[in-house]
Design an enzyme around this catalytic site. Sequence first.
Site, PDB file in Angstrom:
ATOM      1  N   ASP A  29       6.645  -1.849   1.775  1.00 45.32           N
ATOM      2  CA  ASP A  29       5.578  -1.919   2.778  1.00 45.32           C
ATOM      3  C   ASP A  29       6.091  -1.283   4.068  1.00 45.32           C
ATOM      4  OD1 ASP A  29       2.917  -4.094   3.236  1.00 45.32           O
ATOM      5  OD2 ASP A  29       3.789  -2.993   4.936  1.00 45.32           O
ATOM      6  N   GLU A  88      -6.996  -4.972   3.893  1.00 40.31           N
ATOM      7  CA  GLU A  88      -6.782  -3.701   4.583  1.00 40.31           C
ATOM      8  C   GLU A  88      -6.925  -2.513   3.624  1.00 40.31           C
ATOM      9  OE1 GLU A  88      -3.113  -3.779   6.943  1.00 40.31           O
ATOM     10  OE2 GLU A  88      -3.000  -1.603   6.708  1.00 40.31           O
ATOM     11  N   HIS A  93      -2.863  -4.881  -4.786  1.00 39.95           N
ATOM     12  CA  HIS A  93      -1.415  -4.815  -4.560  1.00 39.95           C
ATOM     13  C   HIS A  93      -0.870  -6.214  -4.364  1.00 39.95           C
ATOM     14  CE1 HIS A  93      -3.571  -4.204  -0.773  1.00 39.95           C
ATOM     15  NE2 HIS A  93      -2.592  -4.832  -0.148  1.00 39.95           N
ATOM     16  N   HIS A  95       2.071  -8.352  -2.710  1.00 41.81           N
ATOM     17  CA  HIS A  95       3.148  -8.336  -1.709  1.00 41.81           C
ATOM     18  C   HIS A  95       4.287  -9.206  -2.234  1.00 41.81           C
ATOM     19  CE1 HIS A  95       0.769  -6.875   1.911  1.00 41.81           C
ATOM     20  NE2 HIS A  95      -0.235  -7.347   1.201  1.00 41.81           N
TER      21      HIS A  95
END
Length: 129
Positions: A29, A88, A93, A95
Amino acid sequence: MSTIFTKIINGEIPSYKVAENENFYAFLDINPNARGHTLVVPKKEVNRLFDLDEDLYNGLMSFSREIAKSMEKVIKCDRIGMAVIGLEVPHVHVHLIPLNEMEDIQFTKKVKMEPHEFDAIAKSIAYKM
Ligand code: AMP
C-alpha cells in the site's frame, strides 16, 4: 474504464510487488498504516468482496494467508491484521497490516516511507514466499 489496481496488475502503473499467481496480485500500500502494509487483489475486476465467486473468494483468503505468513517472518509486530474496506478503490482488495496496537488498523495513523524502504520490504516479504 479499468480500476487503478487493474492498471497496476497490467504494469501500466508501478507498484512495489510482493507476489503474484494466476489469479491474484499482492503489492505494498502506497499510504501505509504500518511498514509492510500489503494489498492482495484478485486479477478479476470485482467491486465487492462478497460478490466474488466462492472459488475466487477462498483463493483470495488462502493467498492472503500465505503472504501474511511471509510478512510475519520479516516484520517485527504482534500479528498481521486483515481488513477489507474498498470505499476508495472499487476493486476487491485485502489489507494485510502489521499490528502492534489497535490504532494500526484504524487507517488514521499513517507512516512515511522512502522509495528504497518500500522496495526493501517488498523484496524481503517476496523472498520468504
Ligand atoms: P480502500 O478502498 O478504502 O480499501 O483503500 C484503498 C487503498 O489503496 C488505500 O489504503 C490506498 O493507500 C491504496 N492505494 C491507492 N492507490 C494505490 C497505488 N497506486 N499503489 C498502492 N496503493 C494504493
